[in-house]
Design a protein around this motif. Structure first.
Motif, PDB file in Angstrom:
ATOM      1  N   THR A  60      30.230  31.872  46.280  1.00  0.00           N
ATOM      2  CA  THR A  60      29.274  32.760  46.967  1.00  0.00           C
ATOM      3  C   THR A  60      28.617  33.725  45.982  1.00  0.00           C
ATOM      4  O   THR A  60      27.467  34.098  46.140  1.00  0.00           O
ATOM      5  CB  THR A  60      29.941  33.558  48.098  1.00  0.00           C
ATOM      6  N   HIS A  61      29.402  34.126  44.969  1.00  0.00           N
ATOM      7  CA  HIS A  61      28.888  34.949  43.879  1.00  0.00           C
ATOM      8  C   HIS A  61      29.950  34.913  42.785  1.00  0.00           C
ATOM      9  O   HIS A  61      31.079  34.460  43.024  1.00  0.00           O
ATOM     10  CB  HIS A  61      28.564  36.380  44.330  1.00  0.00           C
ATOM     11  N   ALA A  62      29.617  35.382  41.591  1.00  0.00           N
ATOM     12  CA  ALA A  62      30.482  35.096  40.440  1.00  0.00           C
ATOM     13  C   ALA A  62      31.486  36.195  40.100  1.00  0.00           C
ATOM     14  O   ALA A  62      32.088  36.171  39.027  1.00  0.00           O
ATOM     15  CB  ALA A  62      29.620  34.762  39.219  1.00  0.00           C
ATOM     16  N   TYR A  64      34.990  38.143  39.745  1.00  0.00           N
ATOM     17  CA  TYR A  64      36.255  37.526  39.313  1.00  0.00           C
ATOM     18  C   TYR A  64      37.125  37.045  40.467  1.00  0.00           C
ATOM     19  O   TYR A  64      37.884  36.081  40.329  1.00  0.00           O
ATOM     20  CB  TYR A  64      37.053  38.528  38.450  1.00  0.00           C
ATOM     21  N   ASP A  65      37.032  37.729  41.608  1.00  0.00           N
ATOM     22  CA  ASP A  65      37.925  37.385  42.723  1.00  0.00           C
ATOM     23  C   ASP A  65      37.399  36.206  43.545  1.00  0.00           C
ATOM     24  O   ASP A  65      37.961  35.879  44.588  1.00  0.00           O
ATOM     25  CB  ASP A  65      38.181  38.608  43.614  1.00  0.00           C
ATOM     26  N   HIS A  66      36.341  35.570  43.063  1.00  0.00           N
ATOM     27  CA  HIS A  66      35.759  34.421  43.769  1.00  0.00           C
ATOM     28  C   HIS A  66      35.662  33.178  42.883  1.00  0.00           C
ATOM     29  O   HIS A  66      35.162  32.151  43.325  1.00  0.00           O
ATOM     30  CB  HIS A  66      34.370  34.792  44.324  1.00  0.00           C
ATOM     31  N   THR A  67      36.116  33.293  41.636  1.00  0.00           N
ATOM     32  CA  THR A  67      35.946  32.179  40.686  1.00  0.00           C
ATOM     33  C   THR A  67      37.254  31.719  40.037  1.00  0.00           C
ATOM     34  O   THR A  67      37.244  30.791  39.232  1.00  0.00           O
ATOM     35  CB  THR A  67      35.002  32.601  39.529  1.00  0.00           C
ATOM     36  N   SER A 160      31.360  36.378  53.093  1.00  0.00           N
ATOM     37  CA  SER A 160      31.891  36.764  51.787  1.00  0.00           C
ATOM     38  C   SER A 160      31.514  38.236  51.557  1.00  0.00           C
ATOM     39  O   SER A 160      31.574  39.042  52.488  1.00  0.00           O
ATOM     40  CB  SER A 160      31.368  35.826  50.697  1.00  0.00           C
ATOM     41  N   ASP A 161      31.089  38.595  50.360  1.00  0.00           N
ATOM     42  CA  ASP A 161      30.883  40.015  50.079  1.00  0.00           C
ATOM     43  C   ASP A 161      29.491  40.530  50.467  1.00  0.00           C
ATOM     44  O   ASP A 161      29.112  41.635  50.085  1.00  0.00           O
ATOM     45  CB  ASP A 161      31.195  40.315  48.614  1.00  0.00           C
ATOM     46  N   ALA A 162      28.772  39.738  51.273  1.00  0.00           N
ATOM     47  CA  ALA A 162      27.589  40.305  51.927  1.00  0.00           C
ATOM     48  C   ALA A 162      28.056  41.354  52.938  1.00  0.00           C
ATOM     49  O   ALA A 162      27.301  42.242  53.326  1.00  0.00           O
ATOM     50  CB  ALA A 162      26.783  39.209  52.614  1.00  0.00           C
ATOM     51  N   GLY A 207      34.251  39.232  54.027  1.00  0.00           N
ATOM     52  CA  GLY A 207      34.920  38.673  52.859  1.00  0.00           C
ATOM     53  C   GLY A 207      36.300  39.214  52.559  1.00  0.00           C
ATOM     54  O   GLY A 207      37.128  38.524  51.944  1.00  0.00           O
ATOM     55  N   HIS A 208      36.591  40.461  52.962  1.00  0.00           N
ATOM     56  CA  HIS A 208      37.836  41.087  52.495  1.00  0.00           C
ATOM     57  C   HIS A 208      38.559  41.909  53.557  1.00  0.00           C
ATOM     58  O   HIS A 208      39.330  42.804  53.217  1.00  0.00           O
ATOM     59  CB  HIS A 208      37.517  42.010  51.305  1.00  0.00           C
ATOM     60  N   ASP A 209      38.278  41.660  54.834  1.00  0.00           N
ATOM     61  CA  ASP A 209      38.824  42.533  55.882  1.00  0.00           C
ATOM     62  C   ASP A 209      40.186  42.050  56.374  1.00  0.00           C
ATOM     63  O   ASP A 209      40.302  40.942  56.899  1.00  0.00           O
ATOM     64  CB  ASP A 209      37.836  42.591  57.059  1.00  0.00           C
TER      65      ASP A 209
HETATM   66 ZN   LIG Z   1      34.959  39.847  46.506  1.00  0.00          ZN
END
Ligand SMILES: [Zn+2]
Length: 233
Positions: A60-62, A64-67, A160-162, A207-209
């Motif tokens: 979703t984006h680069a 560190y916590d997504h790759t 995700s982090d949107a 993304g993180h809830d």
């Molecule tokens: Zn994240």
């Protein structure tokens, strides 16, 4: 505010799409103050989807916590927004506030996979499988994308982090880490629009809830990994 880290598996038949790749125990240790519950790749395998069955990986984006587990899916096709890779290989990437939030080895791996021809660099919206599409929203990062999954008519947006937390999108309050704050508001609007059909409003999954774990059933116990797997649909 407590924060959870999710990856999502979109499974149908014998193949699957993984949305994001978490972070590794090594990265958890480097960054400190982070609990690493286990490998999402091992959790997918426990669900019946070993690495070779995961044909696509949406990043979703680069950050560190997504790759983190990218390297454990060497044959997956990667779906990433073109402007995300452009940003992390561009002139601002060396600034401390940016470079500190990616794993440089993972960004290099994305570049290497692109040279190998195994990255779909998308500019905007794209269908990546029947009923599964990705959508550029920006805001949190230059090329932030969300994933929409049509599950028998129910539209699910993996934000995700949107939207890190439910409160971000529900109360129209952007998270503090932003590439563009007005862009975060546009990403909320786009996520709501993507979750809506003519007759219903679908689900937006942040993304993180930690609240995600309360809203959906824990299906990990049946496969020996209790409190690790939640089923959205
Ligand atoms: Zn994240």
């Amino acid at each position: 505010m407590p924060i959870d880290y999710f990856v999502w598996l979109i499974a149908g038949g014998s193949e699957a799409i993984l949305v994001d790749a978490g972070y590794t125990p090594e990265v958890a240790e480097q960054r400190g103050n982070r609990i690493h519950l286990g490998s999402p790749i091992e959790a997918c395998a426990a669900l019946g989807y070993p690495p070779k069955s995961i044909k696509s990986l949406v990043i979703t984006h680069a950050h560190y916590d997504h790759t983190g587990y990218l390297h454990e899916l060497p044959s997956a096709r990667i779906h990433l927004q073109e402007r995300e890779l452009a940003f992390w290989t561009g002139r601002h990437a060396h600034r401390a506030m940016y470079r500190s939030i990616v794993d440089q080895g993972d960004v290099l791996e994305l570049v290497r996979r692109n040279f190998a021809g195994s990255v779909d660099l998308i500019d905007g919206d794209a269908d990546i499988a029947p009923g599964v599409s990705v959508h550029l929203v920006g805001g949190h990062t230059a090329g932030m994308q969300v994933v929409r999954v049509d599950v028998e008519g129910q539209l699910i947006v993996l934000a995700s982090d949107a939207s890190h937390f439910y409160e971000n999108v529900e109360a129209d309050k952007p998270f503090s880490i932003t590439h563009s704050t007005p862009g975060m508001f546009d990403a909320f609007d786009r996520s709501r629009e993507l979750a809506s059909s003519r007759d219903s409003v679908g689900l937006i999954i942040p993304g993180h809830d930690p609240g995600v774990r309360a809203r959906f059933p824990d299906v990990g116990a049946a496969i020996g990994i209790e409190s690790r797997v939640w089923q959205i649909a």
